[in-house]
Design an enzyme around this catalytic site. Structure first.
Site, short mmCIF file in Angstrom:
data_model
loop_
_atom_site.label_atom_id
_atom_site.label_comp_id
_atom_site.label_asym_id
_atom_site.label_seq_id
_atom_site.Cartn_x
_atom_site.Cartn_y
_atom_site.Cartn_z
N ASN A 187 0.80 -1.23 0.00
CA ASN A 187 0.00 0.00 0.00
C ASN A 187 0.83 1.28 0.00
OD1 ASN A 187 0.86 0.01 2.69
ND2 ASN A 187 -1.10 -0.72 3.47
N GLN A 353 -6.32 2.21 18.12
CA GLN A 353 -7.31 2.22 17.05
C GLN A 353 -8.34 1.13 17.30
OE1 GLN A 353 -4.65 4.01 13.37
NE2 GLN A 353 -5.19 1.87 13.33
#
Length: 431
Positions: A187, A353
């Site tokens: 990515n 997160q």
């Protein structure tokens, strides 16, 4: 160059060598359930043309005796969005396209998004999982409180890039050495594009201007007073690996003054090609109008952007972070933004997160009511990136299940009880 923890002393080159990366349940389902319609075709999956099936979490069971290997996958829920867009591979519903492939071999795939606390599905299931897959976007943390419980764990795969959610030192000592691998390069383009977008969103004061239009207002002066051109600004990257280099490459046409700081300088030819200059960490802080963080999180970079280092930054500068939330001290960044010392902060990484509803960087703004370009952790999980890290995850899993263990060297973080990379600390592998 200076030490990045603390800044009061200098580090020799050898000890700085790893400050930055060179880069950023269901058991086999009975036929009765298959016939009941628990199937959903993933027609565009890069992995296969199979029909991954999914069940409510209440039907996902612990491993039974007949399965060969139990694989635990922790990722975010897709819900209706995964049904609307089947390409959403990084979700519990579509399961990276792995279910049929694993079940056809007699293995078990357990999927969940429930990962917080001792009563979570993730913690219940990890006790007998041999392989754990998690994403950086919804990480299943494998730290000191959890790794000792994973008695059978042999392989931890990051479906993406960044394995700081695993206690790597402990992984080397657990169960004879847990292999930790990630899909290197999957990515980097996606994140680099997000960095450039965030820079432009901030310096052009886009968010407040858009919000003004949504409110039905029209006050050009109110938003133009905090709007700048990118051309001729000093832009620097902390870390010039796979992502940092791509950020510089994309910024070059904007005619910026480009700086970088890294333990390993670019070649003369590459630096000339990109038009960038190597500087010390302090120089990077003091000279940049825009500074983007593109290095890994480890002991030397944790809490690096604290109030003292932020104070060294140019007043009115911008800070971009798509690396890891733990590299900054959130309350210090929020305070600098609210005071105006930072004109803007943007990115997509938080710690932990998902971010708590009262996380200070959800709402912090500069004195003009702008300067916040934070989003959920999404930069590296575009649909294009999802296909790449799904394919890479399957390749790593195939290497393990085949017994060949012929992993791509660049994918390995720790392996056979030792570090396979120099990206996660200054006492790690140096080759």
């Amino acid at each position: 160059m200076v030490s990045l923890r603390p800044l009061s002393r200098s580090l020799p080159i050898a000890s700085r060598a790893a400050l930055f990366s060179t880069c950023s349940a269901a058991s086999a389902r009975p036929a009765s359930l298959r016939a009941a319609g628990f199937a959903n075709k993933l027609s565009t999956s890069p992995l296969s043309s199979a029909k991954p099936r999914f069940l409510p979490s209440s039907m996902r069971a612990l491993t039974t005796a007949r399965e060969k290997v139990k694989v635990l996958l922790c990722t975010y829920d897709g819900g209706q969005h995964a049904k609307d867009v089947p390409e959403l591979l990084g979700t519990t519903e579509n399961e990276l396209g792995l279910r049929k492939w694993l079940e056809d071999q007699g293995h078990t795939l357990v999927t969940t998004s429930d990962k917080e606390g001792v009563d979570s599905k993730f913690e219940q299931e990890l006790v007998d999982a041999e392989v754990i897959i998690t994403t950086p976007f919804h990480p299943g943390y494998l730290k000191k409180d959890r790794l000792p419980k994973a008695k059978k764990l042999k392989l931890a795969i990051t479906a993406g890039i960044g394995s700081d959610h695993v206690d790597l030192d402990l992984a080397n000592k657990t169960n004879g050495g847990i292999t930790v691998a990630e899909v290197t390069g999957s990515n980097v383009v996606s994140v680099a594009e997000h960095v450039v977008m965030t820079i432009l969103v901030l310096i052009r004061n886009f968010v407040p201007a858009h919000e003004q239009v949504e409110r039905g207002d029209w006050d050009v002066a109110a938003v133009a007073k905090q709007e700048y051109d990118l051309e001729n600004k000093v832009v620097g990257t902390l870390g010039v690996g796979r992502i940092g280099e791509r950020v510089l490459r994309r910024l070059k046409p904007f005619n910026c003054k480009l700086l970088y700081h890294d333990y390993q300088p670019l070649s003369t030819e590459k630096a000339e090609e990109l038009g960038c200059e190597l500087v010390s960490f302090d120089d990077l802080l003091e000279r940049c109008d825009v500074l983007t963080i593109n290095c890994p999180l480890h002991s030397e970079t944790e809490d690096l952007f604290n109030k003292d280092n932020i104070a060294k930054m140019k007043p009115g500068s911008y800070l971009i972070n798509t690396a890891r939330g733990g590299i900054i001290v959130a309350k210090d960044v929020a305070a600098a933004l609210e005071s105006g010392h930072l004109a803007g902060y943007g990115g997509d990484v938080w710690y932990p997160q998902p971010a708590a509803p009262n996380h200070p960087l959800r709402t912090a703004k500069n004195p003009f009511g702008g300067g916040n370009a934070m989003v959920p952790h999404m930069s590296g999980t575009s649909l294009d990136a999802q296909k790449r890290y799904a394919e890479g995850t399957k390749a790593i899993l195939q290497s393990y299940l085949s017994g060949k263990h012929d992993y791509r060297p660049e994918d390995l973080i720790v392996h056979k009880g030792s570090y396979a990379t120099r990206a996660y600390g200054n006492d790690k592998k140096t080759s």
